[in-house]
Design a protein around this motif. Sequence first.
Motif, PDB file in Angstrom:
ATOM      1  N   PHE A   1     -10.007  -1.294   3.893  1.00 24.01           N
ATOM      2  CA  PHE A   1     -10.648  -1.971   2.722  1.00 24.01           C
ATOM      3  C   PHE A   1     -10.527  -1.018   1.482  1.00 24.01           C
ATOM      4  CE2 PHE A   1     -14.194  -3.203   0.056  1.00 24.01           C
ATOM      5  CZ  PHE A   1     -13.867  -4.480  -0.278  1.00 24.01           C
ATOM      6  N   THR A   2     -10.062  -1.542   0.387  1.00 24.95           N
ATOM      7  CA  THR A   2      -9.892  -0.363  -0.805  1.00 24.95           C
ATOM      8  C   THR A   2     -10.720  -1.066  -2.003  1.00 24.95           C
ATOM      9  OG1 THR A   2      -7.936  -1.420  -1.619  1.00 24.95           O
ATOM     10  CG2 THR A   2      -7.827   0.848  -0.160  1.00 24.95           C
ATOM     11  N   GLY A   3     -11.003  -2.566  -1.879  1.00 28.42           N
ATOM     12  CA  GLY A   3     -11.829  -3.206  -2.755  1.00 28.42           C
ATOM     13  C   GLY A   3     -10.669  -3.860  -3.823  1.00 28.42           C
ATOM     14  N   THR A   4     -11.421  -4.967  -4.406  1.00 26.33           N
ATOM     15  CA  THR A   4     -10.397  -5.717  -5.310  1.00 26.33           C
ATOM     16  C   THR A   4     -10.002  -4.800  -6.374  1.00 26.33           C
ATOM     17  OG1 THR A   4     -12.285  -6.748  -6.462  1.00 26.33           O
ATOM     18  CG2 THR A   4     -11.343  -7.816  -4.788  1.00 26.33           C
ATOM     19  N   GLU A   5      -9.230  -5.012  -7.266  1.00 30.67           N
ATOM     20  CA  GLU A   5      -8.756  -4.236  -8.226  1.00 30.67           C
ATOM     21  C   GLU A   5      -9.944  -4.328  -9.389  1.00 30.67           C
ATOM     22  OE1 GLU A   5      -5.113  -3.520 -11.542  1.00 30.67           O
ATOM     23  OE2 GLU A   5      -4.727  -5.068  -9.843  1.00 30.67           O
ATOM     24  N   ASP A   6     -10.528  -5.185  -9.609  1.00 35.74           N
ATOM     25  CA  ASP A   6     -11.841  -5.083 -10.332  1.00 35.74           C
ATOM     26  C   ASP A   6     -12.561  -4.239  -9.865  1.00 35.74           C
ATOM     27  OD1 ASP A   6     -10.445  -6.823 -12.393  1.00 35.74           O
ATOM     28  OD2 ASP A   6     -11.555  -8.723 -11.738  1.00 35.74           O
ATOM     29  N   ASN A   7     -13.175  -4.577  -8.718  1.00 38.86           N
ATOM     30  CA  ASN A   7     -14.205  -3.687  -8.349  1.00 38.86           C
ATOM     31  C   ASN A   7     -13.824  -2.430  -8.432  1.00 38.86           C
ATOM     32  OD1 ASN A   7     -15.797  -5.841  -7.430  1.00 38.86           O
ATOM     33  ND2 ASN A   7     -15.084  -6.100  -5.495  1.00 38.86           N
ATOM     34  N   LEU A   8     -12.600  -1.932  -7.851  1.00 38.61           N
ATOM     35  CA  LEU A   8     -12.000  -0.455  -7.901  1.00 38.61           C
ATOM     36  C   LEU A   8     -12.138  -0.040  -9.265  1.00 38.61           C
ATOM     37  CD1 LEU A   8     -11.058   1.701  -6.061  1.00 38.61           C
ATOM     38  CD2 LEU A   8      -8.926   0.714  -6.572  1.00 38.61           C
TER      39      LEU A   8
ATOM     40  N   LEU B   1      -9.273  11.556  -9.603  1.00 37.87           N
ATOM     41  CA  LEU B   1      -9.772  10.242  -9.852  1.00 37.87           C
ATOM     42  C   LEU B   1      -8.582   9.367  -9.959  1.00 37.87           C
ATOM     43  CD1 LEU B   1     -12.619   8.812  -9.693  1.00 37.87           C
ATOM     44  CD2 LEU B   1     -12.431   8.935 -11.938  1.00 37.87           C
ATOM     45  N   TYR B   2      -7.624   9.743 -11.046  1.00 38.21           N
ATOM     46  CA  TYR B   2      -6.499   8.950 -11.194  1.00 38.21           C
ATOM     47  C   TYR B   2      -5.734   8.900  -9.862  1.00 38.21           C
ATOM     48  CZ  TYR B   2      -2.202   7.384 -13.103  1.00 38.21           C
ATOM     49  OH  TYR B   2      -0.781   6.750 -13.240  1.00 38.21           O
ATOM     50  N   GLY B   3      -5.594   9.970  -9.255  1.00 36.93           N
ATOM     51  CA  GLY B   3      -4.827   9.974  -7.849  1.00 36.93           C
ATOM     52  C   GLY B   3      -5.515   8.751  -6.863  1.00 36.93           C
ATOM     53  N   LYS B   4      -6.780   8.686  -6.899  1.00 31.49           N
ATOM     54  CA  LYS B   4      -7.475   7.697  -6.061  1.00 31.49           C
ATOM     55  C   LYS B   4      -6.945   6.309  -6.303  1.00 31.49           C
ATOM     56  CE  LYS B   4     -11.641  10.599  -5.144  1.00 31.49           C
ATOM     57  NZ  LYS B   4     -13.124  10.508  -5.348  1.00 31.49           N
ATOM     58  N   TYR B   5      -6.926   6.194  -7.810  1.00 31.60           N
ATOM     59  CA  TYR B   5      -6.693   4.747  -8.327  1.00 31.60           C
ATOM     60  C   TYR B   5      -5.288   4.560  -7.774  1.00 31.60           C
ATOM     61  CZ  TYR B   5      -5.553   1.244 -11.362  1.00 31.60           C
ATOM     62  OH  TYR B   5      -4.954   0.056 -11.857  1.00 31.60           O
ATOM     63  N   LYS B   6      -4.258   5.445  -7.941  1.00 28.21           N
ATOM     64  CA  LYS B   6      -2.765   5.210  -7.574  1.00 28.21           C
ATOM     65  C   LYS B   6      -2.572   5.091  -6.121  1.00 28.21           C
ATOM     66  CE  LYS B   6      -0.116   5.077 -10.362  1.00 28.21           C
ATOM     67  NZ  LYS B   6       0.538   3.679 -11.015  1.00 28.21           N
ATOM     68  N   ASN B   7      -3.485   5.544  -5.390  1.00 28.75           N
ATOM     69  CA  ASN B   7      -3.436   5.746  -3.819  1.00 28.75           C
ATOM     70  C   ASN B   7      -3.774   4.352  -3.321  1.00 28.75           C
ATOM     71  OD1 ASN B   7      -2.279   8.153  -3.541  1.00 28.75           O
ATOM     72  ND2 ASN B   7      -4.053   9.202  -3.165  1.00 28.75           N
ATOM     73  N   SER B   8      -4.650   3.502  -4.081  1.00 27.18           N
ATOM     74  CA  SER B   8      -5.276   2.172  -3.465  1.00 27.18           C
ATOM     75  C   SER B   8      -4.784   1.257  -4.167  1.00 27.18           C
ATOM     76  CB  SER B   8      -6.779   2.308  -4.014  1.00 27.18           C
ATOM     77  OG  SER B   8      -6.988   2.035  -5.638  1.00 27.18           O
ATOM     78  N   GLN B   9      -3.533   1.360  -4.877  1.00 26.11           N
ATOM     79  CA  GLN B   9      -2.615   0.162  -5.263  1.00 26.11           C
ATOM     80  C   GLN B   9      -2.082  -0.692  -3.976  1.00 26.11           C
ATOM     81  OE1 GLN B   9      -2.755  -0.878  -8.845  1.00 26.11           O
ATOM     82  NE2 GLN B   9      -4.352   0.805  -8.571  1.00 26.11           N
TER      83      GLN B   9
ATOM     84  N   GLU C   1      -1.388   2.501   6.435  1.00 28.86           N
ATOM     85  CA  GLU C   1      -0.184   3.173   6.383  1.00 28.86           C
ATOM     86  C   GLU C   1      -0.525   4.680   6.396  1.00 28.86           C
ATOM     87  OE1 GLU C   1       1.731   1.921   2.855  1.00 28.86           O
ATOM     88  OE2 GLU C   1       2.017  -0.331   3.408  1.00 28.86           O
ATOM     89  N   SER C   2       0.708   5.437   6.749  1.00 26.69           N
ATOM     90  CA  SER C   2       0.362   6.993   6.796  1.00 26.69           C
ATOM     91  C   SER C   2      -0.174   7.604   5.343  1.00 26.69           C
ATOM     92  CB  SER C   2       1.469   7.795   7.182  1.00 26.69           C
ATOM     93  OG  SER C   2       2.739   7.366   6.462  1.00 26.69           O
ATOM     94  N   GLY C   3       0.405   6.642   4.188  1.00 23.76           N
ATOM     95  CA  GLY C   3      -0.164   7.097   3.078  1.00 23.76           C
ATOM     96  C   GLY C   3      -1.630   6.841   2.694  1.00 23.76           C
ATOM     97  N   ASN C   4      -2.174   5.800   3.355  1.00 28.07           N
ATOM     98  CA  ASN C   4      -3.638   5.556   3.225  1.00 28.07           C
ATOM     99  C   ASN C   4      -4.516   5.976   4.110  1.00 28.07           C
ATOM    100  OD1 ASN C   4      -3.099   3.475   4.796  1.00 28.07           O
ATOM    101  ND2 ASN C   4      -3.418   1.952   3.198  1.00 28.07           N
ATOM    102  N   VAL C   5      -4.154   6.878   5.081  1.00 26.34           N
ATOM    103  CA  VAL C   5      -5.141   7.279   5.969  1.00 26.34           C
ATOM    104  C   VAL C   5      -6.124   8.006   5.645  1.00 26.34           C
ATOM    105  CG1 VAL C   5      -5.331   8.533   8.198  1.00 26.34           C
ATOM    106  CG2 VAL C   5      -3.457   7.006   7.936  1.00 26.34           C
ATOM    107  N   GLY C   6      -7.400   7.978   5.751  1.00 26.26           N
ATOM    108  CA  GLY C   6      -8.501   8.817   5.497  1.00 26.26           C
ATOM    109  C   GLY C   6      -8.783   8.355   3.804  1.00 26.26           C
TER     110      GLY C   6
END
Length: 117
Positions: free
Chosen positions: A8-15, A61-69, A80-85
């Motif tokens: 769960f990364t949240g909806t785009e608006d919530n994020l 913070l920008y990296g977190k945003y890009k990783n949650s897309q 996926e392995s890219g979003n583990v953790g």
Amino acid sequence: ILDLPYLFTGTEDNLKKALAGEAVQMVISRNWIADMSAWHDGNPAALLQDAAGLGLQLWDLYGKYKNSQGANDAGFRTEESGNVGLAVGEVIAITGCRSDQTSADVGNVSGHFDLQP
């Protein structure tokens, strides 16, 4: 540990709101007035240090945003392995009661167990 097939990364608006709030907190947590005063007195180190630190935090913070897309409309993304953790939210559980309290499902604890005050 929960090992679910979705993250769960949240909806785009919530994020966006959460990350914007985090960015605002980063900015206001610095002592910019003291930094500008030191700059005016000929010591630019504090201002440059705070500006550089803020830049690094915003980049992270920008990296977190890009990783949650890539989340769906409900805010879930296939694990996926890219979003583990990667975690955007916090979960807080408050359980139990104080020592002088009882659980609501027990009833009259003092009478049932012959407790003395």
